[in-house]
Design a protein around this motif. Structure first.
Motif: not given
Length: 270
Positions: A268, A155-156, A152
């Motif tokens: 996150g 992917k940013t 995750q």
């Protein structure tokens, strides 16, 4: 009305925290009190370190500490490498059925580790790795949670950085460790905190796999110490031994509390 609701919520949190702290405070006070007045309802300022001296001499806690540190650090280092490579593949490498394979990894998060004890034990027995530190660590060398968390985060990161790195002649391995790893340090800190705390407190698997002092971690050593015939129901020694086991995690959290919270915010996680 909103202010009153917030105040009520805060008071409920404080009350819950107070209830949670009662066993910890009782254990800490008991660990420092003399044996003869440990369970006395009266309060006194008489404290001693003799309980810790007796505990340290009655069981090989130095060896238990060394075993636990080797296991915790070894598992995290291997997890960091395997989770990073898998997360990078799921985030940036295109291959057939990638989403299905990633879904299979996510399913592993929902499978309790205790369910796999029997097959893991059978594999270690075939490999002659029972009662070894490697046997304790081996089932945890891959982490589905770590893969998900890092994927995750990866992917940013803008894919333009990959293109620029390829133009500079970087390989995928160099892109991972020279670009993605530095930019994802808060996420690695978050994952490291979860991994270290979990394996420091892990009990059932090491209890089944280990039989010798040379490979036994702190949690198993504490359980054996608390149940030993010589100690019996002597709460001062048991409390002192428990405090020795949990003290490193407590001190680490108190020292790095701000980094602990910030790492999950940046990764996150709420």
């Amino acid at each position: 009305m909103l202010l009153k609701k917030l105040n009520i919520s805060q008071w409920l949190l404080y009350i819950g925290a107070a209830f949670w702290l009662v066993p910890l405070l009782w254990m800490t006070v008991t660990a420092f009190r003399p044996r003869q007045i440990a369970l006395s309802p009266s309060f006194s300022l008489e404290f001693t370190l003799d309980n810790f001296a007796r505990v340290w001499s009655a069981a090989p806690f130095a060896q238990y500490y060394l075993n636990t540190i080797l296991i915790v650090v070894g598992v995290f280092l291997v997890q960091m490498i395997t989770a990073s490579m898998a997360a990078f593949a799921f985030a940036r490498v295109e291959f057939r059925a990638k989403n299905i394979v990633f879904l299979l990894f996510l399913i592993q998060i929902m499978v309790p580790a205790d369910v796999l004890i029997f097959p893991n034990y059978s594999v270690l027995k075939e490999l002659s790795l029972l009662d070894t530190k490697l046997g304790v660590m081996l089932p945890y060398f891959a982490s589905a949670f770590g893969i998900f968390l890092l994927r995750q985060m990866f992917k940013t990161i803008p894919p333009e950085l990959d293109e620029a790195a390829v133009m500079e002649g970087y390989s995928k391995w160099q892109i991972l460790w020279k670009i993605y790893f530095p930019l994802s340090r808060p996420t690695y800190v978050a994952f490291g905190l979860v991994s270290v705390s979990y394996h420091w407190n892990n009990f059932l698997w090491p209890l089944i796999v280990t039989n010798s002092v040379e490979n036994r971690p702190l949690t198993v050593g504490l359980a054996i110490f608390a149940q030993s015939f010589e100690i019996g129901a002597q709460w001062t020694e048991v409390s002192a031994a428990t405090l020795l086991v949990i003290a490193p995690l407590m001190i680490g959290f108190l020292l790095f509390q701000r980094q602990f919270m910030n790492s999950f915010i940046h990764s996150g996680m709420k």
